[in-house]
Scaffold this active site. Structure first.
Site, PDB file in Angstrom:
ATOM      1  N   HIS A 174      -1.026  -0.012  -9.629  1.00  0.00           N
ATOM      2  CA  HIS A 174      -1.512  -0.981  -8.550  1.00  0.00           C
ATOM      3  C   HIS A 174      -1.950  -2.126  -9.462  1.00  0.00           C
ATOM      4  CE1 HIS A 174      -4.183  -1.351  -4.680  1.00  0.00           C
ATOM      5  NE2 HIS A 174      -3.824  -2.389  -5.373  1.00  0.00           N
ATOM      6  N   ARG A 179       0.871  -1.133   0.098  1.00  0.00           N
ATOM      7  CA  ARG A 179      -0.084   0.026  -0.045  1.00  0.00           C
ATOM      8  C   ARG A 179       0.764   1.477   0.023  1.00  0.00           C
ATOM      9  NH1 ARG A 179      -3.463  -2.828  -1.424  1.00  0.00           N
ATOM     10  NH2 ARG A 179      -5.346  -3.603  -0.703  1.00  0.00           N
TER      11      ARG A 179
END
Ligand code: NDP
Ligand code: OXD
Length: 312
Positions: A275, A227
């Site tokens: 991502h 993250r």
């Protein structure tokens, strides 16, 4: 009884079909922001979601489980989750495979100096570089859970010298295990290629910062596939520009999509991916989800349930 689907991805139909293949009888309802397709909220037994709005679960009186559409649950935690309703993390063989490939690809990229070969090619230069011994290349994985342990095992199979860091001690074949805050400095000191696969929690936020980067050996590489808020962006850029960190690969960011003006986009020693280290594969993910729905219907608990205390 119905399943409410709140999409992270565009391909709702793919999910609908995959779920129908596993649970033919399931009434599939789409959770659009206006709530138009929800029908009677009392029908909803299960929610399959990435990050619905805060408070969205309040009106679902018969909810039995919330299934997260991703392995990370940080998008769900803190959304006024109904008490007593289990949040089930996604463990998807397709997702695990994708992450394994991402970690192996970038580890080999740095280990085998492929960027330098690409630069030589661009300059029309024929130049062989010394080849490092894989058995002596020390890779360290932050997080030895489903994804970290899998990546560690496969790097080990390629003969890398692999260690991992987790909250609890681990005994994984051929993997050196470090744990807890006390174990972090020694883990970092031996790590030449750092791979982050931690969940985002208050304890792990900002974990890749000036101090921890400085504890890595000079010339280390950083791969963040977990993250964005695990990394203090300015500290990483400073560590690279100062020459202590050789390069980094980042898949995740504080804000996504990464804002156009962010310096990561143009930094010559930072590789970015959108991502996409690993994407949930509906066809493989629904197997575990359907299995858990059957378990709940049979009166058994689903697995793995997120611990609200630890946040993962
Ligand atoms: P798991 O929950 O299976 O594993 C988490 C690991 O982190 C565990 O080993 C756990 O330790 C360790 N950990 C948690 N908190 C701490 C802490 N404070 N100190 C030390 N270790 C800690 O998660 P997954 O492996 O399934 O997924 C990891 C993360 O990967 C996800 O949360 C998500 O953020 C990210 N991800 C990113 C994707 C992408 O495309 N970029 C795709 C999928 C996931 P212990 O074993 O002791 O509990
Ligand atoms: C996940 C992700 O957590 O896609 O699964 O990042």
């Amino acid at each position: 009884m119905a399943l409410l689907f709140s999409a992270k991805f565009e391909d709702v139909e793919r999910w609908r079909n995959a779920l129908a293949a596993e649970l033919g009888d399931m009434d599939f309802r789409l959770w659009t922001p206006d709530g138009a397709n929800i029908g009677d909220p009392a029908d909803i037994e299960f929610v399959l979601a990435w990050g619905p709005k805060k408070g969205a679960f309040k009106e679902l009186p018969n909810l039995k489980a919330i299934f997260c559409l991703g392995a990370g649950v940080d998008h769900l935690i803190g959304r006024d989750l109904p008490k007593g309703v289990p949040v089930v993390r996604l463990v998807d063989p397709g997702l695990t495979r994708g992450m394994r490939e991402y970690v192996i690809y970038w580890t080999l990229h740095y280990h085998r100096r492929f960027k330098e070969y690409a630069d030589s090619t661009a300059a029309g230069v024929w130049k062989q570089l010394p080849q490092a011994d894989t058995r002596k290349r020390r890779v360290g994985i932050l997080g030895l859970g489903v994804l970290g342990a899998d990546a560690a095992a496969h790097l080990r199979a390629l003969e890398f010298d692999v260690a991992g860091w987790s909250r609890s001690a681990k005994a994984l074949d051929g993997i050196e295990s470090f744990h807890g805050a006390d174990g972090l400095p020694a883990f970092l000191a031996r790590t030449e290629i750092l791979v982050n696969l931690l969940p985002l929690t208050p304890e792990t936020t900002d974990i890749i910062n000036a101090e921890t980067l400085n504890q890595l050996p000079k010339g280390a590489f950083v791969i963040n596939a977990a993250r964005g808020p695990h990394v203090v962006d300015d500290d990483l850029i400073a560590a690279i520009d100062g020459g202590h960190i050789a390069a980094a690969t980042l898949d995740v960011f504080h804000a996504e999509p990464l804002p156009a003006e962010h310096p990561f986009w143009t930094h010559p020693k930072i590789n970015i991916t959108p991502h996409a280290a690993s994407l949930t594969v509906p066809e493989t993910a629904v197997v575990a989800i359907a299995d858990n729905i059957r378990r709940i219907r049979a009166g058994d608990p689903p697995f793995p349930i997120v611990d609200p205390e630890s946040g993962y």
